[in-house]
Design a protein around this motif. Sequence first.
Motif, PDB file in Angstrom:
ATOM      1  N   PHE A 414       0.644  -1.205   0.101  1.00  0.00           N
ATOM      2  CA  PHE A 414      -0.015   0.111   0.010  1.00  0.00           C
ATOM      3  C   PHE A 414       0.910   1.158  -0.067  1.00  0.00           C
ATOM      4  CE2 PHE A 414      -3.642  -2.606   1.719  1.00  0.00           C
ATOM      5  CZ  PHE A 414      -4.588  -2.251   0.719  1.00  0.00           C
ATOM      6  N   ALA A 433      -7.803  -2.543  -1.054  1.00  0.00           N
ATOM      7  CA  ALA A 433      -8.378  -2.443   0.407  1.00  0.00           C
ATOM      8  C   ALA A 433      -9.673  -3.284   0.214  1.00  0.00           C
ATOM      9  CB  ALA A 433      -8.832  -0.936   0.703  1.00  0.00           C
ATOM     10  N   THR A 436      -8.903  -6.960   0.501  1.00  0.00           N
ATOM     11  CA  THR A 436      -8.566  -7.373   1.618  1.00  0.00           C
ATOM     12  C   THR A 436      -9.549  -8.177   2.358  1.00  0.00           C
ATOM     13  OG1 THR A 436      -6.878  -5.641   1.687  1.00  0.00           O
ATOM     14  CG2 THR A 436      -7.003  -6.772   3.692  1.00  0.00           C
ATOM     15  N   VAL A 437     -10.585  -7.283   2.474  1.00  0.00           N
ATOM     16  CA  VAL A 437     -11.987  -7.737   3.119  1.00  0.00           C
ATOM     17  C   VAL A 437     -12.241  -9.185   2.427  1.00  0.00           C
ATOM     18  CG1 VAL A 437     -14.190  -7.018   3.960  1.00  0.00           C
ATOM     19  CG2 VAL A 437     -12.312  -5.476   3.552  1.00  0.00           C
ATOM     20  N   ALA A 440     -10.307 -11.818   3.621  1.00  0.00           N
ATOM     21  CA  ALA A 440     -10.664 -12.115   4.980  1.00  0.00           C
ATOM     22  C   ALA A 440     -11.838 -13.161   5.039  1.00  0.00           C
ATOM     23  CB  ALA A 440     -10.816 -10.734   5.712  1.00  0.00           C
ATOM     24  N   ARG A 448     -13.211 -20.526  11.055  1.00  0.00           N
ATOM     25  CA  ARG A 448     -14.552 -20.764  11.649  1.00  0.00           C
ATOM     26  C   ARG A 448     -14.816 -22.479  11.773  1.00  0.00           C
ATOM     27  NH1 ARG A 448     -19.033 -17.713   8.227  1.00  0.00           N
ATOM     28  NH2 ARG A 448     -19.492 -19.917   7.306  1.00  0.00           N
ATOM     29  N   MET A 452     -14.980 -23.125  15.557  1.00  0.00           N
ATOM     30  CA  MET A 452     -16.668 -23.167  15.901  1.00  0.00           C
ATOM     31  C   MET A 452     -17.473 -24.287  15.318  1.00  0.00           C
ATOM     32  SD  MET A 452     -17.137 -19.439  14.808  1.00  0.00           S
ATOM     33  CE  MET A 452     -15.915 -17.962  15.052  1.00  0.00           C
TER      34      MET A 452
ATOM     35  N   LEU B 152      -9.425  -7.464  16.905  1.00  0.00           N
ATOM     36  CA  LEU B 152     -10.196  -7.968  15.981  1.00  0.00           C
ATOM     37  C   LEU B 152     -10.407  -9.405  16.138  1.00  0.00           C
ATOM     38  CD1 LEU B 152     -11.822  -6.877  13.739  1.00  0.00           C
ATOM     39  CD2 LEU B 152      -9.958  -7.216  12.193  1.00  0.00           C
ATOM     40  N   TYR B 156     -13.787 -11.498  17.585  1.00  0.00           N
ATOM     41  CA  TYR B 156     -14.359 -12.722  16.499  1.00  0.00           C
ATOM     42  C   TYR B 156     -14.736 -13.853  17.034  1.00  0.00           C
ATOM     43  CZ  TYR B 156     -14.530 -15.846  12.347  1.00  0.00           C
ATOM     44  OH  TYR B 156     -14.909 -16.526  11.491  1.00  0.00           O
ATOM     45  N   SER B 171     -20.395 -13.113  14.142  1.00  0.00           N
ATOM     46  CA  SER B 171     -18.941 -12.843  14.231  1.00  0.00           C
ATOM     47  C   SER B 171     -18.440 -12.364  12.785  1.00  0.00           C
ATOM     48  CB  SER B 171     -18.491 -14.020  14.833  1.00  0.00           C
ATOM     49  OG  SER B 171     -18.529 -15.193  13.807  1.00  0.00           O
ATOM     50  N   LEU B 172     -18.844 -13.086  11.819  1.00  0.00           N
ATOM     51  CA  LEU B 172     -18.190 -12.812  10.560  1.00  0.00           C
ATOM     52  C   LEU B 172     -18.602 -11.330  10.067  1.00  0.00           C
ATOM     53  CD1 LEU B 172     -16.343 -14.340   8.774  1.00  0.00           C
ATOM     54  CD2 LEU B 172     -18.591 -14.790   7.196  1.00  0.00           C
ATOM     55  N   PHE B 175     -16.704  -9.097  11.901  1.00  0.00           N
ATOM     56  CA  PHE B 175     -15.088  -9.068  11.328  1.00  0.00           C
ATOM     57  C   PHE B 175     -14.940  -8.384   9.923  1.00  0.00           C
ATOM     58  CE2 PHE B 175     -11.448 -10.762   9.464  1.00  0.00           C
ATOM     59  CZ  PHE B 175     -10.590 -10.828  10.494  1.00  0.00           C
ATOM     60  N   LEU B 176     -15.932  -8.642   9.103  1.00  0.00           N
ATOM     61  CA  LEU B 176     -15.738  -8.072   7.762  1.00  0.00           C
ATOM     62  C   LEU B 176     -16.030  -6.559   7.715  1.00  0.00           C
ATOM     63  CD1 LEU B 176     -17.342 -10.849   5.370  1.00  0.00           C
ATOM     64  CD2 LEU B 176     -15.102 -10.352   5.919  1.00  0.00           C
ATOM     65  N   MET B 179     -12.938  -4.754   9.343  1.00  0.00           N
ATOM     66  CA  MET B 179     -11.849  -5.401   8.245  1.00  0.00           C
ATOM     67  C   MET B 179     -11.998  -4.202   7.162  1.00  0.00           C
ATOM     68  SD  MET B 179      -9.539  -7.705   8.010  1.00  0.00           S
ATOM     69  CE  MET B 179      -8.059  -7.976   7.018  1.00  0.00           C
ATOM     70  N   PHE B 180     -13.098  -3.828   6.720  1.00  0.00           N
ATOM     71  CA  PHE B 180     -13.257  -2.869   5.624  1.00  0.00           C
ATOM     72  C   PHE B 180     -12.720  -1.558   6.241  1.00  0.00           C
ATOM     73  CE2 PHE B 180     -16.206  -0.058   3.318  1.00  0.00           C
ATOM     74  CZ  PHE B 180     -15.644  -0.353   2.168  1.00  0.00           C
ATOM     75  N   ALA B 183      -9.104  -1.344   6.416  1.00  0.00           N
ATOM     76  CA  ALA B 183      -8.211  -1.088   5.198  1.00  0.00           C
ATOM     77  C   ALA B 183      -8.334   0.244   4.740  1.00  0.00           C
ATOM     78  CB  ALA B 183      -8.611  -2.155   4.351  1.00  0.00           C
TER      79      ALA B 183
END
Lengths: 505, 526
Positions: A414, A433, A436-437, A440, A448, A452, B152, B156, B171-172, B175-176, B179-180, B183
């Motif tokens: 970046f 950016a 990146t999400v 993730a 998960r 979980m 984070l 989560y 949770s997701l 997180f997202l 994160m967004f 960033a």
Amino acid sequence: MSSLLSSVLAQAWVAPTIDWHAIAPELVLVVGINLVLFIDLWLDDSKKWAMATLTGFVMVGAFIPVVTLAVIGDDVRDAIFDGRYVVDEYALVLKGLFLLVGYVVVLMSQTELEEGGYYQGEFYVLMLVSVLGMVMMASSRDLLSVFVALELLSIPAYMMAAWRKRDPRSNEAGVKYYLLGVFASGVLLYGMSFLYGTTGSTKLTEIGAALTGDLSPMQVLAVVFVIAGFGFKISAVPFHTWAPDTYEGAPTPVTAFLSVASKAAGFVALLTVLYLGLHGAGEVHGPLIWVLAALTMTIGNVIALRQTNIVRMLAYSSVSQGGFILMPLAFISDGAAESALRAVVIYLLIYAFSNLGAFAVIISVARRTGSGEITSFGGLMSYAPALGVLMTIFMASLAGIPPLGIWIAKLQSFRALIDAGTDAAYVLAVIAAVNTVIAAGYYMRVLRQVWMAPAPDGDTSPIVTPQPVALALGITAGGTLLLGILPGLVLRFADLPDLTGAFGL
Amino acid sequence: MNTITNDTWILSVGTFLPLVGVLLMLFIPGSEERTHKQIGIVTSAATLAVGILTLLRFDFDQSDKLQFFVDSEWISVISSNYTIGLDGISLPLYFLSMAVTFLVMIYTWDNMPDAGNPKPFIMLMLILQVGMAGSFIAQDLILFFVFFEVVLLPMYFMIGVWGGEQRQYASLKFFLYTMFGSALMLVAFLALFFQTGAASFSFAHLAEAGALVDRDVQIWIFAGMFIGFAVKVPMFPFHTWLPDAHTQAPTQGSVILAAILLKLGTYGFVRIAIPMLPQGAKAWAPVIGILAVIGIIYGALGCLAQTDMKRLIAFSSVAHMGFVMLGISTLTEFGINAALFGMVAHGLITGMLFFVAGSVKHRYHTLEIKRLSGLLIQMPRLGWILGFSAMASLGLPGLAGFWGEFPAILSAYNPNFGLSVGLYRTLMVIAALGTVLAAAYLLWLYQRTAFGRPNPEFTATPHPVGAGVDGEHHDVHIHDVTPIEWVAWTPFLVAIVLFGVYPQLMFDVMDPAVTALVEQVGAGIP
């Protein structure tokens, strides 16, 4: 004819002065390759495990001169072969990386090969040859040596991908990789021939000097071909189609090797050629790489989201990570040359740790579950907390969460974009950016499962991790954590003046 | 910015001490649950002790200066240093994070979420504490970013593993969204870094150099930071993760989320976005103000529509954080002081409400408002605590909530730096209406759950034979506040009264720092 011969003979032949120390890593590898080959011939089948140990020693042995060279000299050793084969800090850092990756992959392969009943000696010979090609790539500064190194590292990899010879998918992996790889080599070579034809030299610095101002159409075509050829090697979209099938079909340690070392070697070649030879053609390759990077990270990500097989998912994720590595290279003509180079080298170093680590966990888990599905990681945290935590570290690192490894690499990428400061750079930064999400999203899906979901079939017998794989896990996890918290350690390499000095920046 | 370099060890120790507990727990098998809980309590108590020592060593007469200042090399290549310090703005939040983690640890002793397995749960909480405390002491953008992100993953997992039925989705989403935001925030940080000459990431440097950046560029960079912080606050329209995350999180997670995590966003505005980009802040202030007021009304209306007690409290957070953001958007000393006070008050009060909700859930196994009634008869003490917290939350004078809301509304009467007075006075009126709605939804909640006769389905004789270990619990079934709960809650209740009666206690600490901050912003606006 005879006069020509006599005139040549009349000249006193002067032996070139060879800096033996500078090429010691390559020599150790060459000796090691022969050693492994010969010992394998006479070794009883029950003692084949020794080959892995020997190969590991060869890697370590080649690593020693890399260290001594780094300690002794900050002077660039380019006396060998007329500056076409250079040993500088940049080359040494990457040689070190390739040897380390080779060593970790040996650790990961050992049990896999033993238990699978595959040919072992030959495998390690091929791997050493491939690593030799990579080590050479780091030093190559000439179209010919770049190409030779590229083939040297690729051809053994084709065979390694097909190593599970009774498994059709592995054969598919090998054949697909081979056909597309050879095609890419052809395209690359075609582009290189144009470069040679229009500039009159194969030495990259001379090409760079000739390739300035307005480019002829042939030169433009040459640049496009060369980038496309490397695009296959680094599996950039739209040249990525071989990667998922090959990654899924190949034995897992080979996949790890391909997605880290082979890819890094492709990037090294691209870096060298771009910085030394094509820096004057920024108008051509800048936009081209911009598009490639944006496509690569986005399409790799979107397809990765849909994968249910963990190796395929990592394959597409590695495609997308390639986009992140590629992205700063779009701006090397916009004043971001130095930070882009640094970003790419850092990214390659850190990515190697996290990605290899993820594959090492997969190998451990798959030994028991025998499955490559993401759901087979269900409940890992409840019955194998150590592997669960390690997977968390690697996945979170790949997702770019501080303070784990890759965040600093992403930051550097970046940073290079913002350093360029053009509108195109800002747009690409925003695309990255958003990506990146998205990334993730799928890394978290694995976590998960790990944290979980319940264990599939309620099978919660503990997992036994073989000693070598455990060592590989230790090295990769240690690297991921340490480099994330104290990035200064590795950033220092990339900041050595010689690194950038080598490319005349 | 002036700095004082006394007791340089105290902040680093206070921040990283929880990691010692984490390391220790790594080597103890997960089956020894009591030991893990003990280590958790002892570690967080030790951390809190360092926090108290920090309070004692803090020079309150110079709270506008960064104290316990450390500036040592970290990642020299990218000019990022390990720069930490504490002033009047960060001290209350820094200390609050330590206190809340300690009290939550105590609460965990008896109230482990149903999924069990305290080892990873407590380890995650301790790591979370490192991230929270670190964010408040960081004086370097990259360092701040790292701590900000450390928070984070633990959260989560806390929501995703120990949460309610929809935990994986919630949770997701959490997180997202985050994160967004982060960033884009990172891109904004880097842009600011290069626009100020790529010299340093330190807050002090950027606050000076940032003001000189072109106005248009400031507006763009502010937009990036705005999204990052607004997601965390959360501001309307980035708030949709919050009701899900809060509702699904285990009680401990909800309390920490409400008390500390949301404050990272507002703190980011006060500490980073506004002082570093004064002109950007001025341009964006009306937008922030309008969104804040929409949040107040929207959150309140959302509350009125909820059927689940915990979800209602979650929506009330959206409304409360609206008041905080309104205070910040006026860019006045008065407003920012109110906002900072509101952050702490909201942390205490909403944290307390989530505790109560957790305990109600623990006893009734439901939080559906329709099914709950007569708490005051069945559990008079818990009922009173709920009433007390609800009163505090609706801003009753004499309790802490009042000093966050009332001055924030008042500050909108006269916004700073030539912001449109007409707009802000309109906002003020609407926000004031919001307090009426707050009274409505909280009193209505209280009326429905605490008054009346207990629901017969909970008064019938309990299960004939309590199964397994929980047998004892089932026999008493609905019991009043337990001793552990008293220990964990009393400090909250005391603090709510204390800050309500004597708000000077906190205003005195914050005011000099806020004054300096606003002066600095003023200097950057031509």
